[in-house]
Design an enzyme around this catalytic site. Structure first.
Site, PDB file in Angstrom:
ATOM      1  N   GLY A   9      86.323  70.968  67.027  1.00  0.00           N
ATOM      2  CA  GLY A   9      85.637  69.823  67.616  1.00  0.00           C
ATOM      3  C   GLY A   9      86.569  68.636  67.717  1.00  0.00           C
ATOM      4  N   TRP A  13      85.012  62.136  65.203  1.00  0.00           N
ATOM      5  CA  TRP A  13      84.914  62.556  63.805  1.00  0.00           C
ATOM      6  C   TRP A  13      85.796  63.768  63.531  1.00  0.00           C
ATOM      7  CZ3 TRP A  13      84.877  61.059  59.312  1.00  0.00           C
ATOM      8  CH2 TRP A  13      84.287  61.696  58.225  1.00  0.00           C
ATOM      9  N   GLY A  14      85.829  64.718  64.454  1.00  0.00           N
ATOM     10  CA  GLY A  14      86.697  65.871  64.273  1.00  0.00           C
ATOM     11  C   GLY A  14      88.158  65.460  64.200  1.00  0.00           C
ATOM     12  N   ARG A  33      87.816  71.938  73.439  1.00  0.00           N
ATOM     13  CA  ARG A  33      87.451  72.701  74.634  1.00  0.00           C
ATOM     14  C   ARG A  33      88.209  72.193  75.866  1.00  0.00           C
ATOM     15  NH1 ARG A  33      81.039  73.949  74.823  1.00  0.00           N
ATOM     16  NH2 ARG A  33      81.865  75.428  76.360  1.00  0.00           N
ATOM     17  N   TYR A  50      88.282  59.851  72.704  1.00  0.00           N
ATOM     18  CA  TYR A  50      87.305  59.644  71.640  1.00  0.00           C
ATOM     19  C   TYR A  50      87.789  58.759  70.490  1.00  0.00           C
ATOM     20  CZ  TYR A  50      84.903  63.457  73.997  1.00  0.00           C
ATOM     21  OH  TYR A  50      84.273  64.238  74.938  1.00  0.00           O
ATOM     22  N   LYS A 189      69.015  60.402  58.845  1.00  0.00           N
ATOM     23  CA  LYS A 189      69.574  59.047  58.902  1.00  0.00           C
ATOM     24  C   LYS A 189      69.911  58.638  60.325  1.00  0.00           C
ATOM     25  CE  LYS A 189      74.094  59.875  59.715  1.00  0.00           C
ATOM     26  NZ  LYS A 189      75.055  59.134  60.558  1.00  0.00           N
ATOM     27  N   THR A 246      74.718  53.508  58.698  1.00  0.00           N
ATOM     28  CA  THR A 246      74.338  53.712  60.094  1.00  0.00           C
ATOM     29  C   THR A 246      73.194  52.805  60.536  1.00  0.00           C
ATOM     30  OG1 THR A 246      73.022  55.602  59.381  1.00  0.00           O
ATOM     31  CG2 THR A 246      75.160  56.074  60.300  1.00  0.00           C
TER      32      THR A 246
END
Length: 334
Positions: A9, A13-14, A33, A50, A189, A246
């Site tokens: 991913g 975050w990945g 991908r 990202y 959350k 969050t």
């Protein structure tokens, strides 16, 4: 001796977790991908889609080839929750039985109501499973700012090994055996963060946000216990810690989505402008169905589902919440 970690991913975050794994001294491969993005990461040392502006370590390798999974010591799964089953189905033939799957995405599968650990077991078989979840923004982890997180695994020996594998003084995993509780907390959350953003967007005040977070923990705790988790997990990093971050942090996609809703924008218009997935929108629908299955009342999550997924009138939905009967604070429902 270096261990090999594969991160599946290539979102924010990945990418941040791949950077952290390099920082922990491991040999790291990031599977994406998008072949063009993989080439740019390898050439320029930046995930410009990202995680723009963050320089990635030269030791980090990006690829679209997943053959290397076979030789990994652990695989971190950081795909969007609703795409995890599809992704793992592609990998299944390459996955050794003893290879740990570390779930780093947060959500409940929309079509089935399954937690991510169940999705892993149904696609890969009885492989070792762990969950990594807690109050962490990708941007801050990627640049090395201090953070603490929960790593949950029913196998204590494996869990401790995974903690040592990815932990550093600035990135501190705390071990837990409560896999179900950590998963439920991480999923809910995101839904509550949308609600908190709505409160901010409508300018309902800090009192309202504090009340929402507190009652949100009550909803989270009820469902977690019903699904086999523990109440005390809701008071830890994966529960209260992640929820606080969050529900207050402007780097949260779910929170900013809620703010835009509160300011009068339509859900589909907000989502159409976003490259990254806003998990709480999908999870709100899943939570509503799962809560009904377990007989757990979750009025805040249900309200988010109505507004985010069914275009319900925001003011009317909030008024309905405020008109609910008064209850004892520790009642098991409501």
């Amino acid at each position: 001796m270096k261990k090999r970690i594969t991160v599946v991913g290539g979102g924010a975050w990945g990418t941040a977790l791949a950077v952290q794994a390099v920082r922990a001294g491991e040999d790291v491969e990031l599977i994406l991908r998008n072949p063009d993005l993989a080439d740019r990461i390898n050439k320029n040392g930046e995930n410009d889609l990202y995680l723009p502006g963050v320089q990635l370590p030269g030791a980090l390798r990006a690829t679209t080839n997943y053959d290397g999974i076979r030789d990994s010591d652990a695989v971190l799964l950081v795909t969007p929750a609703q795409h995890l089953r599809e992704t793992l189905t592609r990998f299944a033939a390459h996955w050794p039985d003893e290879l740990p799957a570390v779930i780093c995405c947060k959500g409940i599968e929309k079509e089935t109501g399954a937690l991510m650990a169940q999705v892993v077991n149904e696609t890969l078989g009885n492989v070792p499973v762990a969950v990594l979840s807690g109050p962490t923004f990708a941007q801050e982890v990627a640049v090395g700012l201090p953070a603490a997180i929960t790593l949950a695994c029913e196998d204590r020996v494996l869990g401790k090994r995974l903690v040592d594998l990815i932990g550093t003084p600035e990135f501190r995993p705390y071990f837990s055996t409560d896999v179900a509780g950590v998963e439920v907390a991480g999923a809910i959350k995101n839904v509550l963060a949308i609600a908190s953003g709505v409160v901010a967007g409508l300018k309902l005040g800090d009192n309202a946000r504090a009340a929402l977070i507190t009652r949100g923990i009550a909803e989270m705790s009820r469902l977690a216990v019903a699904m086999g988790g523990r109440v005390e997990t809701m008071m830890g990093l994966a529960g209260l810690g992640d929820l606080t971050l969050t529900c207050t942090g402007t780097l949260s996609r779910n929170y900013t989505f809620g703010v835009a809703l509160g300011e009068g924008r339509k859900a589909q218009d907000i989502l159409s402008e976003r490259r990254s997935v806003t998990e709480g929108v999908h999870t709100a629908a899943s939570i509503t169905a799962v809560a009904a299955k377990y007989g757990v009342e979750m009025p805040i999550c249900a309200a988010v589902d109505q507004v985010a997924n069914h275009d319900a009138d925001l003011r009317s939905t909030i008024n309905a919440l405020l008109q609910r009967p008064f209850r004892d604070e520790l009642e098991s429902n409501g």
